[in-house]
Design a protein around this motif. Structure first.
Motif, PDB file in Angstrom:
ATOM      1  N   UNK A   1       0.845  -1.198   0.000  1.00 50.44           N
ATOM      2  CA  UNK A   1       0.000   0.000   0.000  1.00 50.44           C
ATOM      3  C   UNK A   1       0.875   1.241   0.000  1.00 50.44           C
ATOM      4  N   UNK A   2       1.923   1.211   0.807  1.00 50.55           N
ATOM      5  CA  UNK A   2       2.862   2.339   0.860  1.00 50.55           C
ATOM      6  C   UNK A   2       3.467   2.590  -0.515  1.00 50.55           C
TER       7      UNK A   2
ATOM      8  N   UNK B   1       0.998   4.069  -2.979  1.00 52.51           N
ATOM      9  CA  UNK B   1       0.677   5.463  -2.689  1.00 52.51           C
ATOM     10  C   UNK B   1       1.837   6.403  -2.981  1.00 52.51           C
TER      11      UNK B   1
ATOM     12  N   UNK C   1      -2.717   6.545  -5.746  1.00 52.92           N
ATOM     13  CA  UNK C   1      -3.446   6.555  -4.468  1.00 52.92           C
ATOM     14  C   UNK C   1      -4.773   5.822  -4.533  1.00 52.92           C
TER      15      UNK C   1
ATOM     16  N   UNK D   1      -4.001   2.285  -4.037  1.00 54.09           N
ATOM     17  CA  UNK D   1      -3.607   2.114  -2.644  1.00 54.09           C
ATOM     18  C   UNK D   1      -4.844   2.071  -1.745  1.00 54.09           C
ATOM     19  N   UNK D   2      -5.804   2.956  -2.027  1.00 53.10           N
ATOM     20  CA  UNK D   2      -7.029   2.986  -1.223  1.00 53.10           C
ATOM     21  C   UNK D   2      -7.800   1.679  -1.372  1.00 53.10           C
TER      22      UNK D   2
ATOM     23  N   UNK E   1      -6.083  -0.899   0.593  1.00 44.41           N
ATOM     24  CA  UNK E   1      -6.239  -0.747   2.030  1.00 44.41           C
ATOM     25  C   UNK E   1      -7.623  -1.223   2.475  1.00 44.41           C
TER      26      UNK E   1
END
Lengths: 313, 274
Positions: A273-274, A277, A283, A286-287, A290
């Motif tokens: 995820x890091x 992002x 992002x 990544x969202x 998450x």
């Protein structure tokens, strides 16, 4: 007369409501902004393509599709660069399965020793907890050194096991995750030890004394009195352990590096995820990822609590 | 009282000491490596032949600006302990001693946020911080730490407050003490051990944080836990400086724990009975 009394009562009651609500208001506002607002925004974001600067572009379920394709590819045996999320997920599940049971058990054992009336009790309380006060970055760094090919762990193992061939723990894809797990266990057991120690001190002495009169030895007393009496605390510690282990970031970041080390052996979902992002600048993806992580943490902790009793009450 | 056998006592002692020493070996190595020249420890700090001791590594580390990182850590972890404690102490008091509508629901809503992973909220927080100008400011990260501390601190303190007998409050009310007075003169003094134990854990949590530090702050404002990575290089790390920085980073939380250990244990046990 009665109405006067009731209006007085009403006033007092309203005052209490206002007082109660204002006492908790700051906490609720902070919680709404940093917890719920952030979650809703993350949900919103998972349907958009964005580069942090320009306009957000609606892409529907495309971000979720990326994650699911990644999972399917990984399932069919694609290498880690093609299926980073699958690799991270697989690693973190193995890691959690190793870390949570061992750290919980070790924490109970440590607490049992620290709870004994023996010489130097103060020393144990500090030395058992000491690893927990150490930042995980430093813990990781210390252990990188201990785990090096000519490091202390190989040195010690070679003395204990005859004919032991030194293992290059950190650079060997078969051992990296295991090394990280051992470090995590070292670092967190002390923290949970304190919780167990406190719970143990609340167990009435008489139960132990009765068991001793019945001739139960120390091992039996531990398994038939201590462990069952600690049950609520065990549930709590396992749940906290699950939450922590499933989103493990810092140990992997230091020990394996942001790319997860050789063959992605130390790659985790949190690292992925890091990277989505901040390295790949996606992002939205990544969202979406998450949300998968959230779903995993939520279901595992929920199922565990449902099966073994409610700790969060 | 049942007599404990000698053999049992000896075994327990030996095992307890062995575990303690085993757990301390890595930290012992850290200290040894930091106070000896690199040429000596390169083949293993456990070889004590011809040991020389020096503080050179510590001087070098402080020369490279690590004191600033430690100071940042103290500021961040300090405020990120005090602020959530003020807020959650109040909230826990509200949840235990007052009745108001949707109380249970509000409590569960507050505590439930605990399962949300940090990674899930980082991008929204980053955007929020950019918009509000909080990015790269220490009070921004202090707010985040505080918000993330609230669920478990409120949960813990509420449990402890509930274990305080209601009679104390009633008696104080009869003596004419208001809600504020009750909180400061009755609840807080009784709950002091619990508050201290929450403070110790929260301080250590905030001190150890890496994820929020590297995402919400630029390197010049990094706390020690993140700043230490400047001594790391994957292929040629400077072990002397790295270990010295490590010892310095451990020192503050360790001192906090040792100083407050007595209250810490007391506070944790009280919270569970409640």
């Amino acid at each position: 007369m009665f109405s006067k009394f009731s209006s007085f009562y009403e006033k007092a009651r309203n005052k209490e409501i206002v007082a109660g609500l204002s006492l908790i208001s700051v906490a609720v506002i902070l919680n709404l902004i940093f917890g719920y607002f952030a979650m809703i925004f993350a949900f919103y974001l998972s349907f958009f393509k964005w580069d942090y600067i320009g306009q957000m572009q609606f892409v529907g379920l495309k971000n979720f599709e990326i994650v699911i394709r990644d999972l399917i590819r990984g399932f069919h045996g694609a290498p880690y660069l093609l299926s980073p999320f699958y690799t991270g997920l697989k690693n973190i599940l193995i890691y959690t399965a190793i870390v949570v049971p061992i750290q919980t058990f070790l924490a109970i054992v440590l607490a049992a020793f620290a709870n004994q009336k023996i010489r130097g009790q103060q020393f144990f309380k500090v030395s058992y907890f000491l690893p927990a006060t150490t930042s995980s970055v430093i813990v990781a760094l210390i252990f990188i050194w201990l785990f090096m090919k000519n490091g202390f762990i190989n040195y010690a193992l070679a003395h204990i096991i005859p004919g032991f061939q030194p293992i290059d723990w950190i650079n060997d894809r078969n051992y990296l995750l295991l090394a990280i797990a051992m470090v995590a266990i070292w670092g967190t057991s002390g923290h949970f030890m304190v919780s167990f120690l406190a719970a143990m001190q609340a167990i009435p002495r008489e139960i132990y004394e009765a068991a001793m009169l019945d001739g139960a030895g120390p091992i039996r007393r531990f398994f038939f009195i201590t462990i069952p009496m600690l049950r609520p605390m065990i549930v709590y510690v396992v749940v906290m352990g699950l939450i922590g282990a499933l989103q493990m970031f810092d140990l992997a970041w230091v020990m394996a590096g942001a790319n997860g080390g050789p063959g992605g052996a130390g790659y985790t979902v949190a690292l992925d995820i890091y990277n989505e992002a901040f390295t790949r600048i996606r992002p939205g993806v990544a969202a979406a990822k998450s949300w998968f992580l959230f779903a995993i943490i939520f279901t595992t902790t929920y199922l565990f609590q449902k099966k073994y009793g409610r700790a969060m009450r | 009282m049942v007599k404990v056998s000698m053999k049992y006592k000896v075994t327990i002692n030996i095992v307890a000491w062995m575990i303690g020493i085993l757990l301390l070996i890595p930290l012992f190595g850290l200290v040894m490596a930091s106070i000896r020249p690199f040429s000596e420890v390169v083949s293993g700090w456990w070889i004590l032949k011809n040991a020389h001791f020096t503080l050179e590594n510590y001087i070098d580390v402080l020369d490279r600006g690590f004191a600033r990182n430690i100071l940042n850590s103290i500021i961040i972890a300090g405020f990120a302990t005090i602020l959530p404690l003020l807020v959650s102490g109040m909230a826990a008091y509200g949840f235990t001693s007052f009745s108001f509508p949707v109380k249970t629901m509000l409590f569960l809503t507050l505590v439930a946020i605990q399962v949300v992973p940090q990674q899930a909220v980082i991008i929204p927080l980053l955007k929020l911080f950019r918009d509000l100008g909080l990015y790269n400011h220490m009070y921004g990260i202090i707010l985040v730490h505080s918000a993330f501390a609230l669920p478990w601190t409120i949960f813990f303190l509420r449990n402890f407050f509930m274990s305080i007998p209601k009679d104390y409050e009633e008696a104080a009310k009869i003596d004419g003490l208001g809600s504020v007075g009750i909180y400061f003169r009755i609840i807080l003094p009784i709950a002091l051990p619990a508050i201290i134990s929450v403070a110790v854990v929260q301080f250590i949590f905030a001190w150890q944080d890496l994820f929020f530090a590297i995402t919400l702050l630029r390197p010049e404002n990094w706390p020690a836990s993140a700043g230490i990575t400047k001594f790391v290089s994957r292929y040629n790390p400077n072990w002397g400086q790295l270990t010295a920085a490590g010892v310095l980073t451990i020192l503050v939380p360790l001192l906090v724990y040792v100083a407050l250990q007595k209250y810490y244990m007391k506070g944790v046990s009280g919270g569970i009975k409640g």
